[in-house]
Design a protein around this motif. Structure first.
Motif, PDB file in Angstrom:
ATOM      1  N   GLU A  85       0.846  -1.111   0.030  1.00  0.00           N
ATOM      2  CA  GLU A  85       0.031  -0.096  -0.013  1.00  0.00           C
ATOM      3  C   GLU A  85       0.938   1.221   0.047  1.00  0.00           C
ATOM      4  O   GLU A  85       0.700   2.201  -0.907  1.00  0.00           O
ATOM      5  CB  GLU A  85      -0.988   0.027   1.118  1.00  0.00           C
TER       6      GLU A  85
ATOM      7  N   ALA B 218       4.059   1.606  -1.060  1.00  0.00           N
ATOM      8  CA  ALA B 218       4.508   1.674  -2.531  1.00  0.00           C
ATOM      9  C   ALA B 218       3.585   2.244  -3.486  1.00  0.00           C
ATOM     10  O   ALA B 218       4.069   3.090  -4.363  1.00  0.00           O
ATOM     11  CB  ALA B 218       5.203   0.322  -2.830  1.00  0.00           C
ATOM     12  N   ALA B 219       2.503   1.848  -3.385  1.00  0.00           N
ATOM     13  CA  ALA B 219       1.482   2.130  -4.306  1.00  0.00           C
ATOM     14  C   ALA B 219       0.909   3.660  -4.300  1.00  0.00           C
ATOM     15  O   ALA B 219       0.544   4.106  -5.270  1.00  0.00           O
ATOM     16  CB  ALA B 219       0.352   0.993  -4.289  1.00  0.00           C
ATOM     17  N   GLU B 220       0.636   4.157  -2.933  1.00  0.00           N
ATOM     18  CA  GLU B 220       0.046   5.314  -2.782  1.00  0.00           C
ATOM     19  C   GLU B 220       0.950   6.344  -2.212  1.00  0.00           C
ATOM     20  O   GLU B 220       0.556   7.713  -2.451  1.00  0.00           O
ATOM     21  CB  GLU B 220      -1.058   4.873  -1.791  1.00  0.00           C
TER      22      GLU B 220
ATOM     23  N   TRP C 174       3.428  14.144  16.334  1.00  0.00           N
ATOM     24  CA  TRP C 174       2.467  13.044  16.488  1.00  0.00           C
ATOM     25  C   TRP C 174       1.602  13.533  17.656  1.00  0.00           C
ATOM     26  O   TRP C 174       1.964  14.130  18.536  1.00  0.00           O
ATOM     27  CB  TRP C 174       3.237  11.797  17.015  1.00  0.00           C
TER      28      TRP C 174
ATOM     29  N   GLN D 141      -5.836  11.107  16.720  1.00  0.00           N
ATOM     30  CA  GLN D 141      -5.312  10.135  15.449  1.00  0.00           C
ATOM     31  C   GLN D 141      -6.419   9.963  14.858  1.00  0.00           C
ATOM     32  O   GLN D 141      -7.669   9.976  14.817  1.00  0.00           O
ATOM     33  CB  GLN D 141      -4.697   8.718  16.154  1.00  0.00           C
ATOM     34  N   ARG D 142      -5.870   9.761  13.406  1.00  0.00           N
ATOM     35  CA  ARG D 142      -7.199   9.385  12.309  1.00  0.00           C
ATOM     36  C   ARG D 142      -7.714   7.994  12.414  1.00  0.00           C
ATOM     37  O   ARG D 142      -6.912   7.194  12.882  1.00  0.00           O
ATOM     38  CB  ARG D 142      -6.310   9.426  10.839  1.00  0.00           C
ATOM     39  N   PRO D 143      -9.023   7.972  12.319  1.00  0.00           N
ATOM     40  CA  PRO D 143      -9.610   6.615  12.431  1.00  0.00           C
ATOM     41  C   PRO D 143      -8.896   5.830  11.465  1.00  0.00           C
ATOM     42  O   PRO D 143      -8.391   6.179  10.553  1.00  0.00           O
ATOM     43  CB  PRO D 143     -10.976   6.741  12.181  1.00  0.00           C
TER      44      PRO D 143
ATOM     45  N   TYR E 166      -6.287   1.689   4.490  1.00  0.00           N
ATOM     46  CA  TYR E 166      -5.319   2.712   4.960  1.00  0.00           C
ATOM     47  C   TYR E 166      -5.516   4.197   4.295  1.00  0.00           C
ATOM     48  O   TYR E 166      -5.606   4.130   3.059  1.00  0.00           O
ATOM     49  CB  TYR E 166      -3.885   2.290   5.003  1.00  0.00           C
ATOM     50  N   ASN E 167      -5.317   5.171   5.116  1.00  0.00           N
ATOM     51  CA  ASN E 167      -5.550   6.604   4.636  1.00  0.00           C
ATOM     52  C   ASN E 167      -4.089   7.024   4.463  1.00  0.00           C
ATOM     53  O   ASN E 167      -3.491   7.140   5.406  1.00  0.00           O
ATOM     54  CB  ASN E 167      -6.411   7.320   5.316  1.00  0.00           C
ATOM     55  N   THR E 168      -3.462   7.120   3.302  1.00  0.00           N
ATOM     56  CA  THR E 168      -1.945   7.479   3.225  1.00  0.00           C
ATOM     57  C   THR E 168      -1.940   8.692   2.669  1.00  0.00           C
ATOM     58  O   THR E 168      -0.648   9.089   2.480  1.00  0.00           O
ATOM     59  CB  THR E 168      -1.300   6.597   2.332  1.00  0.00           C
ATOM     60  N   ARG E 169      -2.880   9.643   2.841  1.00  0.00           N
ATOM     61  CA  ARG E 169      -2.798  11.072   2.086  1.00  0.00           C
ATOM     62  C   ARG E 169      -2.177  12.003   3.060  1.00  0.00           C
ATOM     63  O   ARG E 169      -2.598  12.195   4.396  1.00  0.00           O
ATOM     64  CB  ARG E 169      -4.205  11.552   1.670  1.00  0.00           C
ATOM     65  N   VAL E 170      -1.195  12.968   2.687  1.00  0.00           N
ATOM     66  CA  VAL E 170      -0.700  14.083   3.414  1.00  0.00           C
ATOM     67  C   VAL E 170      -0.524  15.088   2.134  1.00  0.00           C
ATOM     68  O   VAL E 170      -0.635  15.030   0.855  1.00  0.00           O
ATOM     69  CB  VAL E 170       0.649  13.718   3.701  1.00  0.00           C
ATOM     70  N   HIS E 171      -0.595  16.369   2.935  1.00  0.00           N
ATOM     71  CA  HIS E 171      -0.229  17.496   2.237  1.00  0.00           C
ATOM     72  C   HIS E 171       1.365  17.744   1.978  1.00  0.00           C
ATOM     73  O   HIS E 171       1.883  16.973   2.821  1.00  0.00           O
ATOM     74  CB  HIS E 171      -0.813  18.756   2.735  1.00  0.00           C
TER      75      HIS E 171
ATOM     76  N   GLU F 274       3.947  17.544   5.214  1.00  0.00           N
ATOM     77  CA  GLU F 274       3.322  16.638   6.122  1.00  0.00           C
ATOM     78  C   GLU F 274       4.102  15.068   5.673  1.00  0.00           C
ATOM     79  O   GLU F 274       4.747  14.760   4.718  1.00  0.00           O
ATOM     80  CB  GLU F 274       1.826  16.472   6.406  1.00  0.00           C
TER      81      GLU F 274
END
Ligand SMILES: Nc1nc2c(ncn2[C@@H]2O[C@H](COP(=O)(O)OP(=O)(O)OP(=O)(O)O)[C@@H](O)[C@H]2O)c(=O)[nH]1
Ligand SMILES: [Mg+2]
Lengths: 416, 316
Positions: free
Chosen positions: B37, B39-41, B172, B177-179, B185-190, B193
């Motif tokens: 995940e 690697a892909a995201e 941290w 924390q994110r649910p 999995y939520n891998t998103r960041v700006h 970050e």
């Protein structure tokens, strides 16, 4: 050392102060799973905080803020093993404000221990957590009537609470429920029976956890394989190698089996099942493998390989149960992202059918969703998804909703 | 299809569905899924690698996840220069054997730049690791760093998500924390970050040893029992090294010991042991009454919340 020890993932749930963290601490202590340095650390902290005895909740309430307030804020994971089984415990918070952290832990659990304070009986939060447990499909429920020491170990009180709870659970269609009276503080009926409840003939908590039969995979026949990553080594030896990497979410696959690629609907046959440890003839859920196919077809991350009798639905619109987890309410005018298996797509909420009152289970109409609301919604996605209903298959029937502006995970969805 | 063929198929299915897979296989598959995940995201991930046992397990998992291709990320080591030489040798050999790219950034670089000020050379350097780590993340623009931390190690780690979000200051926020639902999995960041990813969150010390045994992984010699010169200070014993010399009045003892963790030489204590094989270590691990960090990491004992505080500042 046996390599086939089964793994049981369970969580605690229930209202604030019903004794969840104390129960876990005591269970670990009485099953000799606490280490000396951990015990001495929590003894010192208990003493410093002026407590007469060791406060076992400190074992999972590890954050400074939790210790200051004496509450659990986020899930703590604990690991222990008995000769019979390996356990992963998630100790969840009872506070309504932190419900999303309870949902986090619930989504991967095989069993939930719902605690009730024998003095207080079934509360709104007991109902909410039971409803959430049933919604995320935790197959086994234990009702732990705790603090029996504070009601003189009264059988009548215990029976009364069980009856009230079972009546509520029956409305949700829950059947696999075991009730146990216990005292997390005194240690009655956790590991040892104790001498205070001769009237109770049933199992202790640990005995139940060790022996309950768990099914890992609801759907063992229909193969589901979301493509995660495409392996193209582009070295001389593997010049033409194109492997589709992923984890088998359900079912099994063998070399030579026909697969359908969704959403395109193209078909091919499995040429090889490649792993680091050599090629396999057959692989099963939940193995992570690499598949090569007989035919060159256009496949990318987010596609799903399937075979077996029941095919997933492929659609751009579907209905789902949604738990709204964010402090910012749902905005029907906005686009969100849905991540379903390995595919992420833009989505819109085209309607909210109803919101569920967790106390009465009544359905109400509503224009928006606030934090902790549970609702049935209609969703429109930009690209077609291949999905099963959540009750058929957790992995292909679940999704998360992400707010693109903040990147927060704002909802958990279960496809109807 | 004939009646018998049908029945045969059913019988076959029946046999298949009773197939069980070991708990190590379940953990392994979960970790592989997590790495893929990432690697892909993630746009520019890295794998933090120290040469210790957990990161050696991480490398094997990465091989299982990505071979026959190369890893889609570099290995990164934040070197305190307080490491055991055997561990550094093992780090370099493993990276070379695997043919993977290894980036090493040293605390010395940060000291030269002035972003770290060391007052006492003999004191542990772990608290400063975060500084160099954050500088390295900025230098390469990593948006995700995978680490080999486990939830059973410490009470603050026990609270952390598998995909753990860090803000632009590398911090941290344990109260927010994110649910993290199922294994979606939520891998998103700006930009700026970062996500820390812990693929072996659910492994225990015992699982690690069983896996090292099963996979026949090569680990630094200091994990096995050996004779070593030690100084007793307070409740613990410290290995004699170029950084730690006996003070006047202190006696040097020679004991048969092994290390349960390998960190900063000035604060990593070995345990007395005669275990010379992985099986013997598993035997000892199954009866020990002390946690891995409790036995070995003096830096975690300075305060009840030292790990939580370090993590808030950007530590792994
Ligand atoms: N008398 C008695 N007190 C108990 C028992 N179990 C827990 N307690 C007390 O109840 C209080 C709350 O216990 P916790 O374990 O922190 O409760 P919790 O359910 O984890 O609370 P949250 O995580 O914040 O929702 C503490 O003071 C415990 O000592 C019990 O069996 N008998
Ligand atoms: Mg608690």
């Amino acid at each position: 050392m046996s390599n086939t020890t089964q793994l049981l993932r369970f969580i605690t749930a229930g209202s604030v102060d019903d004794g969840k963290s104390t129960l876990i601490g005591r269970l670990l202590h009485d099953s000799k799973s606490i280490f000396e340095d951990q015990l001495s650390a929590i003894s010192i902290t208990s003493e410093r905080r002026g407590m007469a005895a060791v406060d076992f909740s400190l074992l999972t309430d590890g954050l400074q803020a939790e210790r200051e307030q004496g509450i659990t804020i986020d899930v703590a994971y604990r690991y222990f093993a008995t000769p019979k089984r390996k356990f992963i415990i998630g100790d969840t918070p009872g506070h309504e404000q932190y419900t999303r952290n309870m949902v986090t832990a619930a989504s991967t659990a095989n069993l939930v221990v719902i605690l009730v304070d024998a003095r207080k009986g079934v509360l709104v939060q007991t109902r909410r957590h039971t409803y959430l447990a049933s919604l995320v499909g935790i197959p086994h429920i234990v009702l732990a009537v705790n603090k029996m020491d504070m009601v003189d170990y009264s059988e009548a009180r215990y029976t009364e609470i069980c009856a009230e709870y079972l009546a509520f659970a029956a409305q949700l269609g829950l059947t696999d429920i075991t009730c146990i009276p216990l005292s997390a503080l005194a240690g009655d009926m956790l590991v040892a029976r104790g001498n205070n409840m001769e009237w109770y003939q049933g199992t202790t908590l640990l005995n139940l956890l060790e022996n309950i039969v768990i099914d890992y995979d609801v759907n063992t026949t229909d193969f589901r394989y979301p493509v995660q990553w495409i392996c193209r080594p582009q070295t001389e030896e593997y010049h033409d190698f194109r492997g589709y990497m992923g984890r088998i979410e359900a079912g099994e696959i063998a070399v030579g089996d026909e697969i359908t690629v969704l959403p395109s609907g193209r078909t091919s046959k499995v040429k090889e099942i490649v792993t680091y440890d050599g090629k396999l003839q057959r692989a099963y859920a939940p193995q992570s493998v690499t598949l090569t196919l007989e035919d060159e077809i256009d496949i990318s991350r987010g596609d799903m390989f399937v075979n077996g009798g029941a095919k997933p639905k492929v659609a751009k619109e579907f209905a789902a149960m949604l738990c709204w987890l964010s402090e910012t309410p749902l905005d029907k005018n906005r686009k969100y992202l849905v991540k379903h298996t390995t595919r992420t797509a833009k989505c819109l909420f085209s309607g909210i059918d109803y919101r569920v009152d967790v106390n009465t289970l009544e359905q109400h109409s509503t224009a928006t969703l606030n934090m902790n609301d549970i609702a049935r919604v209609a969703i429109k996605v930009q690209q077609p998804l291949a999905f099963d209903s959540y009750t058929t298959d957790r992995a292909t029937g679940s999704f998360i909703v992400i707010d693109e502006a903040t990147n927060n995970t704002v909802a958990a969805g279960m496809i109807a | 299809m004939s009646e018998t063929e049908n029945i045969m198929k059913l019988v076959e299915k029946e046999i298949m569905s009773t197939h069980t897979i070991s708990h190590l296989d379940v953990l392994e598959s979960e970790s592989i899924h997590i790495m893929r995940e990432v690697a892909a995201e993630c746009k520019n991930p890295a794998l933090l690698f120290s040469g210790g046992k957990d990161s050696i397990v991480m490398l094997r998992l990465a091989e299982k996840a990505f071979r026959p291709a190369k890893f889609p990320f570099p290995l990164v080591h934040i070197d305190t220069e307080h490491n055991f030489p055997e561990v550094i040798a093992c780090r370099d050999k493993l990276a070379a054997d695997l043919g993977e790219r290894l980036i090493v950034r040293s605390l010395e670089d940060s000291i030269r730049r002035g972003s770290i000020v060391i007052k006492d050379e003999s004191k542990p350097r772990n608290p400063f690791q975060s500084v160099t780590l954050l500088e390295t993340i900025a230098e390469f623009g990593f948006d995700a760093c995978m680490g080999g931390a486990r939830r059973d190690e410490e009470k603050a780690r026990a609270k952390e998500r598998i995909f753990s979000f860090r803000d632009e200051f590398g911090q941290w926020d344990p109260k927010n924390q994110r649910p993290e639902l199922w294994d979606t999995y939520n891998t998103r960041v700006h930009n700026g970050e970062n996500i820390r990813v812990f693929p072996i969150s659910n492994w225990t010390e015992m699982d690690i040893w069983e896996y090292i045994g099963r996979e026949k992984l090569h680990i630094p010699e200091i994990y096995f029992a050996h004779k070593r010169e030690l100084i007793r200070r307070g409740n613990s014993v410290i290995p004699v090294s170029h950084l730690v010399q006996p003070k006047p009045g202190e006696k040097v003892e020679v004991l048969s010991v092994r290390f349960r963790t390998v960190g900063d030489m000035t604060c990593t204590a070995p345990v007395e042991s005669t275990a010379r094989t992985v099986d013997e270590i598993i035997e000892e691990t199954s009866i020990t009454r002390i946690t891995e960090r409790g036995a070995t990491r003096m830096d975690d004992q300075t305060s009840d919340a030292s790990m939580e505080l370090r993590k808030k500042e950007g530590y792994f």
